[in-house]
Design a protein around this motif. Structure first.
Motif: not given
Length: 72
Positions: A37-38, A40-45
Motif C-alpha cells: 500500500q505504501t 503504491n501510494e508513493l509511486r502514484d505521486l
C-alpha cells in the motif's frame, strides 16, 4: 471476592506450534499489505509532489520497507 470462570493456559506441543505459525503468517501478511500500500501510494505521486516531500523516486522502496517492517 472475584473468581475466574475460564482459565486458558499456554498451548504446548503440536497445537501451540501450529498456533504460532498461523499468527506469524498473519503478521507477515499484514506487513506485506502495508508495504504494498505504501509503495503504491508513493509511486502514484507526481515527481513534483515527491520533491515537495523531499523524497527521490529511488527512495520509495526503502521508505515502504521501513513503514512495513520498521528500521533495520
Amino acid at each position: 471476592m472475584a473468581y475466574a470462570s475460564h482459565i486458558q493456559g499456554a498451548r504446548h506441543g503440536f497445537f501451540g506450534r501450529v498456533d504460532a505459525v498461523v499468527k506469524s503468517f498473519a503478521e507477515a501478511r499484514a506487513q506485506r499489505r502495508v508495504y504494498r500500500q505504501t509503495l503504491n501510494e508513493l509511486r502514484d505521486l507526481t515527481s513534483r509532489d515527491l520533491a515537495d516531500l523531499g523524497i527521490a523516486r529511488s527512495e520509495i522502496p526503502f521508505i515502504a520497507r521501513e513503514a512495513a517492517y520498521g528500521k533495520a
